[in-house]
Scaffold this motif. Structure first.
Motif, short mmCIF file in Angstrom:
data_model
loop_
_atom_site.label_atom_id
_atom_site.label_comp_id
_atom_site.label_asym_id
_atom_site.label_seq_id
_atom_site.Cartn_x
_atom_site.Cartn_y
_atom_site.Cartn_z
N THR A 48 0.85 -1.19 0.00
CA THR A 48 0.00 0.00 0.00
C THR A 48 0.88 1.24 0.00
N ILE A 49 0.29 2.34 -0.40
CA ILE A 49 0.93 3.64 -0.19
C ILE A 49 -0.02 4.47 0.65
N VAL A 50 0.52 5.39 1.42
CA VAL A 50 -0.28 6.18 2.35
C VAL A 50 -0.09 7.66 2.07
N SER A 51 -1.09 8.45 2.43
CA SER A 51 -0.96 9.89 2.31
C SER A 51 0.02 10.39 3.37
N PRO A 52 0.68 11.51 3.13
CA PRO A 52 1.70 11.98 4.08
C PRO A 52 1.19 12.13 5.52
N GLY A 53 -0.08 12.48 5.69
CA GLY A 53 -0.61 12.64 7.03
C GLY A 53 -1.20 11.38 7.62
N ASN A 54 -1.05 10.26 6.92
CA ASN A 54 -1.51 8.94 7.38
C ASN A 54 -3.03 8.86 7.57
N LEU A 55 -3.79 9.65 6.79
CA LEU A 55 -5.24 9.57 6.88
C LEU A 55 -5.81 8.60 5.85
N PHE A 56 -5.20 8.56 4.65
CA PHE A 56 -5.69 7.72 3.58
C PHE A 56 -4.66 6.67 3.18
N GLU A 57 -5.17 5.58 2.63
CA GLU A 57 -4.32 4.48 2.17
C GLU A 57 -4.83 4.00 0.81
N LEU A 58 -3.91 3.63 -0.06
CA LEU A 58 -4.24 3.14 -1.40
C LEU A 58 -3.63 1.77 -1.59
N GLY A 59 -4.43 0.85 -2.10
CA GLY A 59 -3.90 -0.49 -2.33
C GLY A 59 -4.95 -1.40 -2.92
N PHE A 60 -4.67 -2.69 -2.92
CA PHE A 60 -5.60 -3.71 -3.40
C PHE A 60 -6.54 -4.10 -2.27
N TYR A 76 -10.02 5.37 4.03
CA TYR A 76 -9.50 5.97 5.26
C TYR A 76 -8.70 4.89 6.00
N GLN A 77 -7.51 5.26 6.47
CA GLN A 77 -6.58 4.25 6.97
C GLN A 77 -6.97 3.67 8.32
N ASN A 78 -7.37 4.51 9.27
CA ASN A 78 -7.50 4.02 10.64
C ASN A 78 -8.87 4.25 11.27
N ILE A 79 -9.91 4.55 10.46
CA ILE A 79 -11.24 4.78 11.00
C ILE A 79 -12.13 3.61 10.58
N LEU A 80 -12.85 3.05 11.55
CA LEU A 80 -13.70 1.89 11.30
C LEU A 80 -15.18 2.29 11.32
N PRO A 81 -16.03 1.57 10.55
CA PRO A 81 -15.64 0.55 9.58
C PRO A 81 -14.92 1.16 8.38
N ALA A 270 -14.58 13.71 7.33
CA ALA A 270 -15.96 13.65 6.85
C ALA A 270 -15.99 13.32 5.37
N TYR A 271 -17.13 12.81 4.95
CA TYR A 271 -17.36 12.56 3.52
C TYR A 271 -18.85 12.55 3.26
N MET A 272 -19.22 12.74 2.01
CA MET A 272 -20.59 12.59 1.56
C MET A 272 -20.61 11.45 0.55
N ASP A 273 -21.57 10.55 0.68
CA ASP A 273 -21.64 9.46 -0.30
C ASP A 273 -23.08 9.10 -0.61
N LEU A 282 -24.20 12.42 4.76
CA LEU A 282 -23.03 13.17 5.21
C LEU A 282 -22.56 12.51 6.49
N ILE A 283 -21.34 11.98 6.46
CA ILE A 283 -20.79 11.16 7.54
C ILE A 283 -19.57 11.86 8.12
N TYR A 284 -19.37 11.74 9.44
CA TYR A 284 -18.21 12.38 10.06
C TYR A 284 -17.62 11.48 11.15
N SER A 285 -16.37 11.76 11.48
CA SER A 285 -15.67 11.09 12.58
C SER A 285 -14.84 12.13 13.32
N LYS A 286 -14.94 12.12 14.64
CA LYS A 286 -14.13 13.03 15.47
C LYS A 286 -13.01 12.25 16.14
#
Length: 444
Positions: A48-60, A76-81, A270-273, A282-286
């Motif tokens: 995987t590769i990660v964003s510099p701030g470790n919020l997002f991850e890209l991979g298979f 999102y790398q560390n927020i569940l689900p 946060a994101y909208m989907d 509209l979803i958020y995480s604190k």
């Protein structure tokens, strides 16, 4: 007993120290973070590769641990689900058994996903100028971009221009009317299948715009009401506490119109989907905690487009939820009594201006009036008239027999309706005033 300080003892001690040093370095090597893909460093299965701030991850990944298919995506790398926010090959999955697929930069600088037989499964269809070196970089906002040289300012390609089902902060949702390019959110087919389904979410071209969820790209399923320069006025949850984070940028000269949102607290994600059932959320995480829903639509039966048909109004707190507007009666009493109210209502008494056609329009309108509805989501198919006061807006509508309703909204101006009044919802609070045209005798 004496310590063996001979050659063999010394070599064994040195070897042990060497092994300890080697293993102490391994975690630093295996866990070093990678933020890009280069011609010499593709992304392979299991990496995987990660964003510099470790919020997002890209991979298979395989959605819901699917035993059949896998994809390349961003989450999102560390927020569940785990929330996947973008998928490259959503219409062309890889087989789970293919363990040697890779995402790479090709010789001509194209970002492409190849399977184990080196067949191209997906690509961004962008090549770089000759004698240039391309790199795919993962940015802190979750945008995956291709640049010529890592330090270049301009992006040749970016994932933000090709949304899946998710709108991230600073992503744009809208269109370029001159080029014909439109950015939609398109729902996954199911939670295990990211291929596109029938639901789309995007902006409408009228002034002011609305946010709409369509079925099959044409039939509205839900709409937000018009934009008032700070929020969509048909969404009560978009109150003053949150309105400063929403934007709709319209450039008439360029022919562009884009909606976006931003966050001001660094501890909030946060994101909208749009879900596979067509629900916009509209979803958020604190502070990296699990996700919470701030707002979703449609949520109640009244949120469904045209629930009570033309000239009907819907109020979820009442039973039945549908009623005809004042001066109107059900189009079909039989269907209405059965609970099928989508056929709507018809006018009980003709407008005065319609029954006195031998008079001038201005005189014909004098015996028509307006009935005020408060706290409503304004109906669909508004027409915008600029530079009018509230009184001039009323007068212009009254003088035009085809004008069926009007409103005057702060930060928008005058809106009128000349088509069927449809998709009116009554709120307990928020909303706008709507003035329905009636013949005076029936309007009092």
């Amino acid at each position: 007993m004496q310590m063996d300080t001979g050659k063999e003892g010394f070599s064994a001690l040195n070897f042990s120290i060497f092994i300890l040093l080697l293993f102490s370095l391994l975690p630093l090597q295996c866990c070093s973070q990678v933020h890009d893909i280069t011609p010499s460093r593709p992304l392979a299965e299991g990496q995987t590769i990660v964003s510099p701030g470790n919020l997002f991850e890209l991979g298979f990944f395989s959605p819901n641990n699917s035993p059949a298919n896998k994809y390349v995506g961003i989450w999102y790398q560390n927020i569940l689900p785990r929330k996947v926010v973008w998928v490259a090959n959503r219409e062309k999955p890889l087989a789970v058994a293919d363990t040697v697929a890779s995402l790479r930069i090709s010789r001509n600088g194209t970002l492409e996903l190849v399977d184990g037989k080196q067949n191209s499964v997906w690509s961004n269809n962008v090549s770089v100028p000759s004698n240039s070196s391309a790199a795919a970089l993962f940015l802190d906002d979750g945008n995956f971009v291709v640049k010529v040289n890592a330090g270049a300012a301009d992006h040749l390609w970016e994932s933000f221009d090709y949304p899946s089902d998710t709108l991230l902060p600073s992503m744009l949702l809208g269109f370029d009317s001159k080029s014909g390019e439109r950015n939609f959110l398109s729902a996954w087919k199911s939670e295990s299948d990211p291929s596109t389904r029938i639901f789309l979410a995007g902006l409408t071209p009228e002034v002011p715009s609305q946010l709409v969820v369509w079925i099959n790209g044409s039939t509205p399923n839900w709409r937000s009401g018009p934009w008032d320069k700070s929020k969509f006025i048909g969404v009560p949850e978009m109150d003053d506490q949150y309105q400063s984070g929403f934007y709709l940028d319209e450039n008439a000269q360029l022919g562009t119109k884009y909606f976006s949102f931003s966050l001001f607290e660094k501890t909030v994600a946060a994101y909208m989907d749009i879900s596979s059932e067509g629900v916009l959320k509209l979803i958020y995480s604190k502070h990296g905690e699990n996700w919470n829903t701030f707002w979703e639509a449609p949520k109640s039966p009244c949120d469904n487009y045209g629930a009570c048909g033309p000239f009907g109004a819907c109020k979820s707190s009442e039973s039945p939820i549908c009623k005809c507007l004042k001066g109107f009666v059900p189009k079909s009493l039989e269907e209405w009594s059965k609970g099928n109210r989508t056929g709507g209502c018809v006018r009980k008494t003709k407008l005065f201006c319609e029954s006195n056609t031998n008079q001038s329009v201005a005189l014909r309108g004098n015996d028509d009036g307006f009935w005020k509805m408060s706290n409503v989501k304004l109906p669909d198919f508004h027409e915008y008239i600029s530079s009018l006061s509230a009184e001039n807006c009323r007068r212009q509508c009254l003088d035009n027999c085809s004008c069926l309703a009007y409103t005057y909204v702060n930060n928008i101006g005058c809106l009128v309706w000349s088509k069927d009044i449809i998709d009116v919802e009554e709120f307990s609070s928020a909303g706008q005033d709507l003035f329905i045209r009636l013949r005076t005798e029936s309007g009092k």
